[in-house]
Motif scaffolding. Structure first.
Motif, PDB file in Angstrom:
ATOM      1  N   UNK A   1       0.843  -1.198   0.000  1.00 51.69           N
ATOM      2  CA  UNK A   1       0.000   0.000   0.000  1.00 51.69           C
ATOM      3  C   UNK A   1       0.879   1.250   0.000  1.00 51.69           C
ATOM      4  N   UNK A   2       0.268   2.377  -0.303  1.00 50.70           N
ATOM      5  CA  UNK A   2       1.036   3.608  -0.463  1.00 50.70           C
ATOM      6  C   UNK A   2       1.446   4.225   0.864  1.00 50.70           C
ATOM      7  N   UNK A   3       0.599   4.120   1.871  1.00 51.35           N
ATOM      8  CA  UNK A   3       0.868   4.791   3.141  1.00 51.35           C
ATOM      9  C   UNK A   3       0.689   3.827   4.302  1.00 51.35           C
ATOM     10  N   UNK A   4       1.217   4.224   5.471  1.00 50.45           N
ATOM     11  CA  UNK A   4       1.045   3.414   6.677  1.00 50.45           C
ATOM     12  C   UNK A   4      -0.436   3.327   7.054  1.00 50.45           C
ATOM     13  N   UNK A   5      -1.148   4.454   6.930  1.00 53.34           N
ATOM     14  CA  UNK A   5      -2.566   4.469   7.292  1.00 53.34           C
ATOM     15  C   UNK A   5      -3.355   3.512   6.403  1.00 53.34           C
ATOM     16  N   UNK A   6      -3.078   3.531   5.104  1.00 51.73           N
ATOM     17  CA  UNK A   6      -3.771   2.646   4.179  1.00 51.73           C
ATOM     18  C   UNK A   6      -3.422   1.189   4.462  1.00 51.73           C
ATOM     19  N   UNK A   7      -2.167   0.941   4.809  1.00 51.77           N
ATOM     20  CA  UNK A   7      -1.751  -0.418   5.140  1.00 51.77           C
ATOM     21  C   UNK A   7      -2.565  -0.963   6.308  1.00 51.77           C
TER      22      UNK A   7
ATOM     23  N   UNK B   1     -13.177  -9.243   7.650  1.00 54.56           N
ATOM     24  CA  UNK B   1     -13.868 -10.115   6.688  1.00 54.56           C
ATOM     25  C   UNK B   1     -13.509 -11.585   6.878  1.00 54.56           C
ATOM     26  N   UNK B   2     -12.725 -11.884   7.917  1.00 51.17           N
ATOM     27  CA  UNK B   2     -12.412 -13.275   8.227  1.00 51.17           C
ATOM     28  C   UNK B   2     -11.125 -13.808   7.642  1.00 51.17           C
ATOM     29  N   UNK B   3     -10.301 -12.929   7.084  1.00 55.10           N
ATOM     30  CA  UNK B   3      -9.028 -13.375   6.507  1.00 55.10           C
ATOM     31  C   UNK B   3      -7.912 -13.278   7.556  1.00 55.10           C
ATOM     32  N   UNK B   4      -6.941 -14.158   7.436  1.00 55.87           N
ATOM     33  CA  UNK B   4      -5.792 -14.163   8.344  1.00 55.87           C
ATOM     34  C   UNK B   4      -4.760 -13.172   7.800  1.00 55.87           C
ATOM     35  N   UNK B   5      -4.805 -11.951   8.281  1.00 58.52           N
ATOM     36  CA  UNK B   5      -3.941 -10.888   7.747  1.00 58.52           C
ATOM     37  C   UNK B   5      -3.334 -10.096   8.896  1.00 58.52           C
ATOM     38  N   UNK B   6      -2.178  -9.490   8.630  1.00 61.41           N
ATOM     39  CA  UNK B   6      -1.516  -8.632   9.613  1.00 61.41           C
ATOM     40  C   UNK B   6      -0.896  -7.442   8.880  1.00 61.41           C
ATOM     41  N   UNK B   7      -0.921  -6.253   9.503  1.00 67.02           N
ATOM     42  CA  UNK B   7      -0.238  -5.109   8.889  1.00 67.02           C
ATOM     43  C   UNK B   7       1.251  -5.110   9.224  1.00 67.02           C
ATOM     44  N   UNK B   8       2.041  -4.531   8.351  1.00 70.38           N
ATOM     45  CA  UNK B   8       3.483  -4.379   8.583  1.00 70.38           C
ATOM     46  C   UNK B   8       3.898  -3.022   8.031  1.00 70.38           C
ATOM     47  N   UNK B   9       4.228  -2.097   8.939  1.00 68.34           N
ATOM     48  CA  UNK B   9       4.646  -0.768   8.494  1.00 68.34           C
ATOM     49  C   UNK B   9       5.563  -0.136   9.528  1.00 68.34           C
ATOM     50  N   UNK B  10       6.050   1.043   9.226  1.00 69.66           N
ATOM     51  CA  UNK B  10       7.138   1.627  10.008  1.00 69.66           C
ATOM     52  C   UNK B  10       6.768   2.052  11.413  1.00 69.66           C
ATOM     53  N   UNK B  11       5.484   2.183  11.733  1.00 69.98           N
ATOM     54  CA  UNK B  11       5.098   2.585  13.084  1.00 69.98           C
ATOM     55  C   UNK B  11       5.059   1.419  14.063  1.00 69.98           C
ATOM     56  N   UNK B  12       5.252   0.198  13.562  1.00 76.04           N
ATOM     57  CA  UNK B  12       5.150  -0.977  14.437  1.00 76.04           C
ATOM     58  C   UNK B  12       6.481  -1.282  15.073  1.00 76.04           C
TER      59      UNK B  12
ATOM     60  N   UNK C   1      -5.490   0.117   7.371  1.00 79.06           N
ATOM     61  CA  UNK C   1      -6.910   0.032   7.034  1.00 79.06           C
ATOM     62  C   UNK C   1      -7.225  -1.217   6.220  1.00 79.06           C
ATOM     63  N   UNK C   2      -6.366  -1.537   5.250  1.00 77.60           N
ATOM     64  CA  UNK C   2      -6.596  -2.731   4.428  1.00 77.60           C
ATOM     65  C   UNK C   2      -6.496  -3.994   5.281  1.00 77.60           C
ATOM     66  N   UNK C   3      -5.485  -4.041   6.156  1.00 78.07           N
ATOM     67  CA  UNK C   3      -5.336  -5.214   7.031  1.00 78.07           C
ATOM     68  C   UNK C   3      -6.557  -5.350   7.945  1.00 78.07           C
ATOM     69  N   UNK C   4      -7.041  -4.235   8.506  1.00 78.63           N
ATOM     70  CA  UNK C   4      -8.206  -4.282   9.391  1.00 78.63           C
ATOM     71  C   UNK C   4      -9.447  -4.791   8.646  1.00 78.63           C
ATOM     72  N   UNK C   5      -9.641  -4.325   7.413  1.00 77.58           N
ATOM     73  CA  UNK C   5     -10.804  -4.751   6.631  1.00 77.58           C
ATOM     74  C   UNK C   5     -10.715  -6.235   6.283  1.00 77.58           C
ATOM     75  N   UNK C   6      -9.494  -6.705   5.978  1.00 77.76           N
ATOM     76  CA  UNK C   6      -9.339  -8.134   5.679  1.00 77.76           C
ATOM     77  C   UNK C   6      -9.642  -8.983   6.911  1.00 77.76           C
ATOM     78  N   UNK C   7      -9.106  -8.563   8.069  1.00 75.59           N
ATOM     79  CA  UNK C   7      -9.344  -9.322   9.293  1.00 75.59           C
ATOM     80  C   UNK C   7     -10.825  -9.306   9.664  1.00 75.59           C
TER      81      UNK C   7
END
Length: 274
Positions: free
Chosen positions: A247-253, A263-274, A255-261
């Motif tokens: 994704x283009x930004x940390x915020x978008x990263x 929806x029942x998908x096994x997803x995790x975000x990975x970005x510079x604020x973590x 948000x996409x991970x949250x929406x996937x989770x």
């Protein structure tokens, strides 16, 4: 051929052996003897071919640890790569604890980097923007640099670091070794090579300006409002999929991970604020 046949010293050979490396990769076989022979090297190779060891092992060997000054400089495009290269070099130099390696990059408290540099560094691994800032603040003296590595040079230019790279290289001595590695060789990379390198020896692993041959590329043109549904459709059409969504930004990263989770998908975000 074992690493000991490439001209590397016993402490370095022992270190890589303890790390589990038994044989070298093609880029290492071609590059290490040339680098140890003090040649400028222009290497074309994809990520994952062993470039870090190809320049890192001979760089460590050529450092004079009795001379308390920056002798090796590695420029790379991102802080993630900067951190990884520094960690790799520390593992290669574990039998040479007097060799000091310091990573400097944006996104970290600059005063912490001041303290690390004040303790002394033989090798600096840096992103161009942060290094330029440190040079301007007179925290880094480039006049003692004997070896410069430009890793993933094409990516650094794509990210807009051309002026920073020129500024940094102009601040280093005329007499130095330059080793440039790039996955592709566009005109701007070739220009840097012709301007700052002396009779470089060229190494190519795979074809120039080619992607890996075992990769297929597919693209779908969708409206932005339909993009998340398209991503889910791709995932659903590939049972057991493992993948990365950039994704283009940390915020978008996030948000996409949250929406996937949600929806029942096994997803995790990975970005510079973590």
């Amino acid at each position: 051929m074992p690493f000991s046949k490439l001209g590397l010293s016993d402490p370095i050979v022992k270190a890589v052996t303890e790390l589990g490396y038994k044989t070298h990769t093609p880029i290492q076989e071609k590059a290490i003897p040339l680098i140890l022979g003090r040649n400028d090297v222009l290497g074309t190779a994809q990520t994952g071919t062993g470039k870090t060891a190809a320049f890192g092992l001979p760089m460590i060997q050529q450092i004079d640890t009795d001379y308390r000054a920056i002798q090796g400089l590695i420029l790379c495009p991102t802080r993630e790569l900067c951190i990884q290269i520094a960690k790799d070099l520390e593992s290669y130099a574990k039998r040479l604890p007097q060799c000091k390696i310091v990573p400097v990059y944006g996104g970290q408290d600059i005063t912490k980097q001041f303290r690390l540099l004040d303790k002394g560094a033989h090798i600096i691994v840096a992103t161009p923007g942060r290094l330029k800032d440190l040079v301007n603040r007179k925290k880094v003296n480039l006049r003692t640099v004997d070896i410069v590595v430009l890793d993933e040079a094409d990516e650094m230019l794509n990210m807009g670091f051309k002026e920073d790279i020129d500024y940094i290289l102009k601040g280093t001595p005329d007499e130095k070794s330059v080793w440039l590695f790039s996955a592709t060789m566009p005109k701007e990379v070739a220009r840097i090579a012709s301007k700052y390198m002396t009779d470089p020896k060229e190494i190519t692993v795979g074809g120039k300006n080619e992607t890996n041959k075992n990769i297929e590329h597919h693209f779908y043109v969708v409206k932005e409002r339909d993009r998340f549904d398209a991503v889910k459709a791709i995932i659903d059409s590939s049972p057991g999929i493992y993948g990365l969504i950039f994704c283009r930004t940390r915020r978008e990263t996030g948000a996409v991970a949250d929406k996937l989770m949600a929806s029942g998908y096994n997803a995790e975000p990975l970005h510079g604020d973590l």
